[in-house]
Scaffold this active site. Structure first.
Site, mmCIF file in Angstrom:
data_model
loop_
_atom_site.group_PDB
_atom_site.id
_atom_site.type_symbol
_atom_site.label_atom_id
_atom_site.label_comp_id
_atom_site.label_asym_id
_atom_site.label_seq_id
_atom_site.Cartn_x
_atom_site.Cartn_y
_atom_site.Cartn_z
ATOM 1 N N GLU A 184 1.285 -1.728 -0.392
ATOM 2 C CA GLU A 184 -0.320 -0.126 -0.021
ATOM 3 C C GLU A 184 1.011 1.017 0.345
ATOM 4 O O GLU A 184 0.598 2.213 -0.289
ATOM 5 C CB GLU A 184 -0.477 -0.248 1.692
ATOM 6 C CG GLU A 184 -2.236 -0.657 1.079
ATOM 7 C CD GLU A 184 -3.051 -0.915 0.191
ATOM 8 O OE1 GLU A 184 -3.211 0.600 -0.343
ATOM 9 O OE2 GLU A 184 -3.438 -1.360 -0.559
ATOM 10 N N TYR A 193 -5.971 6.508 4.828
ATOM 11 C CA TYR A 193 -5.687 5.290 3.257
ATOM 12 C C TYR A 193 -4.834 4.209 4.333
ATOM 13 O O TYR A 193 -5.854 3.710 4.316
ATOM 14 C CB TYR A 193 -5.910 6.178 2.191
ATOM 15 C CG TYR A 193 -5.788 5.023 1.228
ATOM 16 C CD1 TYR A 193 -6.715 4.295 0.897
ATOM 17 C CD2 TYR A 193 -4.065 4.525 0.886
ATOM 18 C CE1 TYR A 193 -6.547 3.680 -0.425
ATOM 19 C CE2 TYR A 193 -3.822 3.208 0.056
ATOM 20 C CZ TYR A 193 -4.940 3.055 -0.662
ATOM 21 O OH TYR A 193 -5.346 2.166 -1.488
ATOM 22 N N ASP A 227 -9.652 5.931 -2.413
ATOM 23 C CA ASP A 227 -9.090 6.324 -2.770
ATOM 24 C C ASP A 227 -10.038 7.016 -4.738
ATOM 25 O O ASP A 227 -10.862 6.709 -4.393
ATOM 26 C CB ASP A 227 -8.014 5.388 -3.466
ATOM 27 C CG ASP A 227 -8.161 4.369 -4.773
ATOM 28 O OD1 ASP A 227 -9.364 4.294 -4.703
ATOM 29 O OD2 ASP A 227 -7.610 3.836 -5.470
#
Length: 294
Positions: free
Chosen positions: A38, A121, A139
């Site tokens: 990520e 996030y 996102d």
């Protein structure tokens, strides 16, 4: 603007059948593997990340392994992924995970947020994708899918954290497993089907329920989006300067850096910003090196 609701089951089933076999989705990948992926995937395409991620996981399979590496090693291994401050933030987070969490990436969003360099996030993505928990993950791709499928707009407008999280949260099933799968499915749909310029609506599992389809696929009418360029930007210059250091075995003279960019003012500004960000260091004799390599 049309707003409709839809059953997430079809999208979850589509993801189960059609999801790309990305290496960080493989069975047995740990929370650490997901956190690394990520971090790397932020503003970077999957095809550039996959080989670097595999190299990192083979070299540093646990947070403590990365924490034991030097910042210079980490920056070299980051290669051409761009935005190299991400590498240093991940290195710092690895040290905290090793020292404070038994070398295991936490699953709780608030605990993840307390780690250095972990934003909203990333924390939610790790909770959902590594641990199968219910956490709205938003996102650019997810925002576009929601804008079209739920609100009937051609694309998402300017981001609003509160509104965007509420939009996605409203879609997620109550149970952790289904919610986590839908989070992954929404992102996948935006990446491979519901794309910006050429949405493949004929392949979309929720096309029949999509508010954008029902509205006649109107064009996006919101504020113009900023187009990110690269050539000639400070980001390009910073990358060129870092490349010199990554390709050397130790400190280099100023002349080696001056040679990579003609605009002295821009070059000096970028060199100064790299020093401020901790991506370069200057030696006592005036040469430049990666952190700790002098």
């Amino acid at each position: 603007m049309t707003t409709i609701t839809w059953d997430p089951t079809e999208l979850i089933d589509w993801f189960a059948a059609e999801a790309r076999p990305l290496p960080w989705r493989a069975a047995g990948v740990t929370g650490w593997g997901v956190l690394v992926s990520e971090t790397m995937l932020q503003q970077t395409p999957v095809n550039r990340v996959a080989p670097i991620w595999q190299e990192w996981m083979a070299r540093w399979p646990r947070p403590s392994d990365l924490a034991a590496a030097s910042q210079a090693e980490v920056l070299r291994a980051w290669g051409k992924l761009g935005y190299p401050r991400r590498a240093l933030r991940l290195h710092e987070a690895a040290g905290a995970i090793a020292a404070e969490h038994g070398d295991v990436v936490p699953s709780d969003v608030d605990t993840l947020l307390a780690l250095p360099g972990i934003g909203a996030y990333t924390a939610r993505a790790v909770a959902a994708f590594a641990y199968g928990l219910r956490a709205p993950v938003v996102d650019t791709n997810v925002r576009r899918v929601v804008a079209r499928a739920v609100h009937g707009a051609g694309d998402a407008g300017p981001p609003s954290t509160k509104r965007d999280l509420a939009d996605v949260d409203a879609l997620l099933p109550a149970d952790d497993t289904s919610a986590a799968r839908l989070s992954a499915a929404l992102m996948e749909l935006g990446q491979v089907v519901c794309t910006v310029r050429s949405p493949a609506c004929e392949r979309c599992p929720i096309a029949a329920e999509c508010a954008w389809q029902h509205a006649g696929r109107p064009a996006y009418a919101g504020p113009a989006k900023k187009v990110q360029k690269f050539a000639g930007t400070d980001r390009q210059v910073r990358g060129k300067l870092l490349d010199v250091l990554r390709g050397s075995e130790g400190p280099v003279p100023r002349a080696s850096l001056d040679a990579v960019w003609q605009d002295a003012g821009q070059r000096d500004r970028c060199l100064d910003s790299l020093l401020v960000d901790g991506l370069l260091e200057q030696t006592e004799d005036g040469r430049f090196a990666l952190p700790g390599e002098h």
